[in-house]
Design a protein around this motif. Structure first.
Motif, PDB file in Angstrom:
ATOM      1  N   THR A 220       0.339   4.300   0.611  1.00  0.00           N
ATOM      2  CA  THR A 220       0.177   5.189   1.765  1.00  0.00           C
ATOM      3  C   THR A 220       1.003   4.697   2.941  1.00  0.00           C
ATOM      4  O   THR A 220       1.595   5.482   3.685  1.00  0.00           O
ATOM      5  CB  THR A 220      -1.298   5.260   2.191  1.00  0.00           C
ATOM      6  N   LEU A 221       1.051   3.358   3.100  1.00  0.00           N
ATOM      7  CA  LEU A 221       1.863   2.804   4.184  1.00  0.00           C
ATOM      8  C   LEU A 221       3.343   3.047   3.926  1.00  0.00           C
ATOM      9  O   LEU A 221       4.110   3.306   4.856  1.00  0.00           O
ATOM     10  CB  LEU A 221       1.575   1.313   4.348  1.00  0.00           C
TER      11      LEU A 221
ATOM     12  N   LEU B 282       9.372   3.324  14.862  1.00  0.00           N
ATOM     13  CA  LEU B 282      10.201   3.551  13.678  1.00  0.00           C
ATOM     14  C   LEU B 282      11.219   4.657  13.908  1.00  0.00           C
ATOM     15  O   LEU B 282      12.389   4.522  13.555  1.00  0.00           O
ATOM     16  CB  LEU B 282       9.323   3.910  12.473  1.00  0.00           C
ATOM     17  N   SER B 283      10.764   5.758  14.501  1.00  0.00           N
ATOM     18  CA  SER B 283      11.669   6.902  14.623  1.00  0.00           C
ATOM     19  C   SER B 283      12.551   6.789  15.865  1.00  0.00           C
ATOM     20  O   SER B 283      13.541   7.487  15.982  1.00  0.00           O
ATOM     21  CB  SER B 283      10.862   8.202  14.689  1.00  0.00           C
TER      22      SER B 283
ATOM     23  N   LEU C 150       7.795  14.477   2.533  1.00  0.00           N
ATOM     24  CA  LEU C 150       7.655  13.316   1.648  1.00  0.00           C
ATOM     25  C   LEU C 150       8.013  13.680   0.209  1.00  0.00           C
ATOM     26  O   LEU C 150       8.301  12.816  -0.606  1.00  0.00           O
ATOM     27  CB  LEU C 150       6.223  12.770   1.706  1.00  0.00           C
TER      28      LEU C 150
ATOM     29  N   TRP D 223      -2.018  -6.371   9.576  1.00  0.00           N
ATOM     30  CA  TRP D 223      -1.610  -7.539  10.369  1.00  0.00           C
ATOM     31  C   TRP D 223      -1.223  -7.159  11.789  1.00  0.00           C
ATOM     32  O   TRP D 223      -0.968  -8.017  12.614  1.00  0.00           O
ATOM     33  CB  TRP D 223      -0.441  -8.269   9.707  1.00  0.00           C
TER      34      TRP D 223
ATOM     35  N   GLN E 197      13.690  -2.205   8.548  1.00  0.00           N
ATOM     36  CA  GLN E 197      12.349  -2.086   9.145  1.00  0.00           C
ATOM     37  C   GLN E 197      11.286  -2.108   8.062  1.00  0.00           C
ATOM     38  O   GLN E 197      10.262  -2.767   8.200  1.00  0.00           O
ATOM     39  CB  GLN E 197      12.237  -0.755   9.910  1.00  0.00           C
TER      40      GLN E 197
ATOM     41  N   MET F 176       8.780  -5.104   8.395  1.00  0.00           N
ATOM     42  CA  MET F 176       7.526  -4.684   9.020  1.00  0.00           C
ATOM     43  C   MET F 176       6.462  -4.325   8.005  1.00  0.00           C
ATOM     44  O   MET F 176       5.302  -4.197   8.356  1.00  0.00           O
ATOM     45  CB  MET F 176       7.783  -3.495   9.948  1.00  0.00           C
ATOM     46  N   LEU F 177       6.867  -4.131   6.742  1.00  0.00           N
ATOM     47  CA  LEU F 177       5.868  -3.706   5.755  1.00  0.00           C
ATOM     48  C   LEU F 177       5.842  -4.601   4.510  1.00  0.00           C
ATOM     49  O   LEU F 177       4.835  -5.239   4.213  1.00  0.00           O
ATOM     50  CB  LEU F 177       6.143  -2.251   5.347  1.00  0.00           C
TER      51      LEU F 177
ATOM     52  N   PRO G  93       5.352  -8.728   5.257  1.00  0.00           N
ATOM     53  CA  PRO G  93       3.987  -9.125   5.640  1.00  0.00           C
ATOM     54  C   PRO G  93       2.965  -8.884   4.526  1.00  0.00           C
ATOM     55  O   PRO G  93       2.016  -9.655   4.390  1.00  0.00           O
ATOM     56  CB  PRO G  93       3.670  -8.242   6.858  1.00  0.00           C
TER      57      PRO G  93
ATOM     58  N   ASP H 297       0.843  -1.193   0.000  1.00  0.00           N
ATOM     59  CA  ASP H 297       0.000   0.000   0.000  1.00  0.00           C
ATOM     60  C   ASP H 297       0.880   1.246   0.000  1.00  0.00           C
ATOM     61  O   ASP H 297       1.667   1.457   0.917  1.00  0.00           O
ATOM     62  CB  ASP H 297      -0.878  -0.058   1.257  1.00  0.00           C
TER      63      ASP H 297
ATOM     64  N   ASP I 142       4.515   5.657   2.461  1.00  0.00           N
ATOM     65  CA  ASP I 142       4.694   7.054   2.889  1.00  0.00           C
ATOM     66  C   ASP I 142       4.871   7.142   4.399  1.00  0.00           C
ATOM     67  O   ASP I 142       5.740   7.859   4.893  1.00  0.00           O
ATOM     68  CB  ASP I 142       3.480   7.895   2.490  1.00  0.00           C
ATOM     69  N   LEU I 143       4.026   6.395   5.108  1.00  0.00           N
ATOM     70  CA  LEU I 143       4.092   6.413   6.568  1.00  0.00           C
ATOM     71  C   LEU I 143       5.486   5.988   7.043  1.00  0.00           C
ATOM     72  O   LEU I 143       6.083   6.610   7.931  1.00  0.00           O
ATOM     73  CB  LEU I 143       3.039   5.456   7.106  1.00  0.00           C
ATOM     74  N   PHE I 144       6.015   4.933   6.434  1.00  0.00           N
ATOM     75  CA  PHE I 144       7.336   4.445   6.828  1.00  0.00           C
ATOM     76  C   PHE I 144       8.427   5.447   6.452  1.00  0.00           C
ATOM     77  O   PHE I 144       9.395   5.607   7.187  1.00  0.00           O
ATOM     78  CB  PHE I 144       7.615   3.064   6.206  1.00  0.00           C
ATOM     79  N   ARG I 145       8.248   6.095   5.305  1.00  0.00           N
ATOM     80  CA  ARG I 145       9.241   7.109   4.914  1.00  0.00           C
ATOM     81  C   ARG I 145       9.197   8.281   5.874  1.00  0.00           C
ATOM     82  O   ARG I 145      10.223   8.841   6.252  1.00  0.00           O
ATOM     83  CB  ARG I 145       8.952   7.590   3.489  1.00  0.00           C
ATOM     84  N   LEU I 146       7.967   8.657   6.255  1.00  0.00           N
ATOM     85  CA  LEU I 146       7.775   9.807   7.132  1.00  0.00           C
ATOM     86  C   LEU I 146       8.577   9.654   8.425  1.00  0.00           C
ATOM     87  O   LEU I 146       9.203  10.598   8.887  1.00  0.00           O
ATOM     88  CB  LEU I 146       6.286   9.933   7.439  1.00  0.00           C
ATOM     89  N   TYR I 147       8.562   8.463   8.984  1.00  0.00           N
ATOM     90  CA  TYR I 147       9.246   8.260  10.263  1.00  0.00           C
ATOM     91  C   TYR I 147      10.624   7.647  10.085  1.00  0.00           C
ATOM     92  O   TYR I 147      11.152   7.008  10.977  1.00  0.00           O
ATOM     93  CB  TYR I 147       8.356   7.454  11.202  1.00  0.00           C
ATOM     94  N   LYS I 148      11.183   7.830   8.889  1.00  0.00           N
ATOM     95  CA  LYS I 148      12.571   7.475   8.620  1.00  0.00           C
ATOM     96  C   LYS I 148      12.872   6.007   8.948  1.00  0.00           C
ATOM     97  O   LYS I 148      13.889   5.702   9.566  1.00  0.00           O
ATOM     98  CB  LYS I 148      13.541   8.363   9.430  1.00  0.00           C
ATOM     99  N   ALA I 149      11.953   5.146   8.571  1.00  0.00           N
ATOM    100  CA  ALA I 149      12.183   3.722   8.797  1.00  0.00           C
ATOM    101  C   ALA I 149      13.430   3.289   8.035  1.00  0.00           C
ATOM    102  O   ALA I 149      13.679   3.759   6.919  1.00  0.00           O
ATOM    103  CB  ALA I 149      10.975   2.925   8.327  1.00  0.00           C
TER     104      ALA I 149
END
Ligand SMILES: Nc1ncnc2c1ncn2[C@@H]1O[C@H](COP(=O)(O)OP(=O)(O)OP(=O)(O)O)[C@@H](O)[C@H]1O
Ligand SMILES: [Mg+2]
Lengths: 256, 236
Positions: free
Chosen positions: A146-147, B90-91, B50, B77, A160, A164-165, A168, A144, A149-156
């Motif tokens: 959007t997910l 994450l951060s 972003l 999940w 990770q 985590m994404l 799964p 997804d 983006d979420l991971f990029r946002l928090y510098k995964a």
């Protein structure tokens, strides 16, 4: 009406018609044995078939296990390194499109002389592993956005993000692949046994071949029935596994 | 103060925003309205880091803001609590609220162990808001978060958002297509068009009134009228 009722009814009728026709037209047993004769052969050889069926099942499941393992490892390698992916993917395709029957004799010569079982497993693995590979590769691309983006946002980290994404997200696709491959592994195992002939192989296919050589047609039918039953059971087992795991993961199943 | 300073940006060489200056007042809800495709989501993405501006700079955004998307964007999940804890995990920075407190704040304390698929659409959106609460930031970006929900739910979530924003002093940038939602939530509202942002309108609702009284107030309806005229004037 229950979903299983129509096929069971139809099946019953067909068997009845078959039985009656064989008696009515006096068809010789070596052309088309009556269902009762097949049942008789099944019963008489049940011990034999059990041993043979288990041998084939064993090869099938081992090959399927290796298919999952190699599919996962290869996909991981592909997604970690573009170079590896570009180098190996064409080879995987060549392996896939080459008819397994034509490769089987070679593998038997290379490996099968000392270790028939190993050759059988390799052939069944060849038949089974491609859907797992392609399904997983598709799955890894179904994340997804959007997910992401979420991971990029928090510098995964890359790590990770993968565990985590991406991974799964791909699991339903892996499970769908395993379901398809279970049938292919069985086909591969049977083809391998046919090609191996009597060379020390003890599986169901070989029993069918042997019965054919002796014109024991009812026994051939009995072997066939067991083979299809095994295929059906495998398919339903892995479908159930897929449903349970996908449900437990809380994700939607793969659309393949 | 979060702001865009002379920012220009475009996808694939097609300029969408050029030399844009916008300030977002701290502790306020700034609402952006505008026709589809005018670049509202893009503006939020620039603020969040972003997307990177082709020129100019995003200022006053020191830590990654929380982002509430139109779909709740939960890991299917993972349990509700794991989803809420994701940003801090994450951060590596502890969130403003603990996972438990964040869930408590959105009224989902009893749902911590559930999977997103076992929640209603409105509850999933609450989880997404709880995740923002549990993020180490004061800046929360909303991109049409309640567009897919029915009106009653939308009212409830608007009330919740207003409560949380006032309680925690969030700086909010909120994108919506609903004039009423804009007028109700916004401390200041701007209309975006062709990559430019208009002057801000301030509805000046009396926040000491209860939510329904604010919705029925003349100030809100005046504001909707102004916004509607602006939207039409600009869109033609
Ligand atoms: N990843 C992308 N690649 C190329 N073009 C994009 C991309 N994302 C958006 N655009 C284009 O940029 C423009 C602005 O998009 P944006 O999503 O910011 O609009 P929006 O104001 O949020 O619209 P809406 O109200 O429909 O959400 C659109 O014309 C869109 O087609
Ligand atoms: Mg948008």
């Amino acid at each position: 009406m229950k979903a299983w009722l129509p096929p069971v009814l139809l099946f019953g009728c067909l068997i009845l018609v078959w039985e009656v026709s064989v008696w009515a037209f006096d068809i010789p047993k070596f052309l088309l044995p009556a269902p009762t004769a097949v049942a008789g052969a099944l019963w008489e050889n049940s011990a034999d078939f059990l041993v043979a069926g288990l041998a084939t099942l064993r090869i099938t499941l081992i090959a399927l296990g290796f298919a999952v393992l190699s599919g996962v490892v290869l996909t991981l390698a592909f997604s970690l390194s573009r170079f590896l992916g570009q180098a190996l993917y064409p080879i995987a395709i060549v392996l896939q499109v080459t008819p397994i029957v034509s490769v089987a004799p070679l593998i038997l010569i290379w490996v099968g002389i000392d270790h028939v079982d190993r050759a059988l497993v390799i052939i069944a693995w060849l038949a089974a592993f491609f859907p797992i590979l392609t399904n997983l590769m598709t799955g890894l691309r179904q994340v997804d956005p959007t997910l992401v983006d979420l991971f990029r946002l928090y510098k995964a980290s890359r790590w990770q993000r993968f565990w985590m994404l991406t991974w799964p997200s791909a699991i339903p696709y892996l499970l769908a692949g395993v379901k398809i491959s279970s049938g292919l592994a069985l086909i591969g195992a049977v083809v391998a046994e046919f090609v191996a002939g009597s060379g020390g192989s003890t599986g169901l296919a070989w029993r069918i071949l042997e019965a054919g050589n002796r014109l024991q047609v009812p026994k051939m039918f009995a072997g066939l029935i067991i083979l299809s039953a095994m295929g059906v059971v495998l398919f339903y087992c892995f479908s159930a596994l897929e449903r349970v795991l996908v449900g437990r993961l809380g994700v939607r199943g793969a659309v393949t | 103060m979060p702001s865009l300073d002379a920012v220009s940006f475009g996808y694939d060489g097609r300029m969408l925003i050029s030399d844009l200056h916008v300030d977002f007042t701290p502790g306020n809800i700034s609402v952006l309205l505008g026709p589809s495709g005018c670049g509202k989501s893009t503006l939020l993405r620039l603020l969040a880091g972003l997307e990177t501006p082709n020129s100019g700079a995003v200022k006053g955004v020191d830590t990654a803001p929380a982002f509430v998307f139109q779909d709740a964007a939960l890991l299917p999940w993972a349990s509700v609590e794991d989803n809420v804890a994701l940003p801090s995990r994450l951060s590596g920075e502890a969130g403003a609220l603990s996972t438990r407190d964040a869930l408590q704040a959105v009224g989902l304390a009893d749902y911590a162990k559930r999977k997103p698929a076992q929640l209603s659409g409105g509850q999933r959106m609450r989880v997404s808001i709880a995740r923002a609460l549990a993020t180490h930031t004061n800046l929360v970006l909303f991109d049409e978060p309640f567009a897919a929900l029915d009106e009653i739910l939308r009212f409830q979530l608007n009330d919740l958002l207003l409560d949380l924003q006032q309680h925690y002093g969030w700086t909010v940038v909120f994108v919506t297509h609903s004039l009423y939602e804009a007028a109700f939530l916004g401390d200041r509202i701007a209309v975006m068009h062709n990559g430019t942002v208009s002057d801000w309108t301030e509805p000046g609702l009396d926040r000491s009134l209860d939510a329904d009284a604010q919705r029925a107030s003349a100030a809100l309806h005046d504001c909707v009228k102004t916004l509607s005229a602006r939207m039409r004037g600009r869109a033609e």
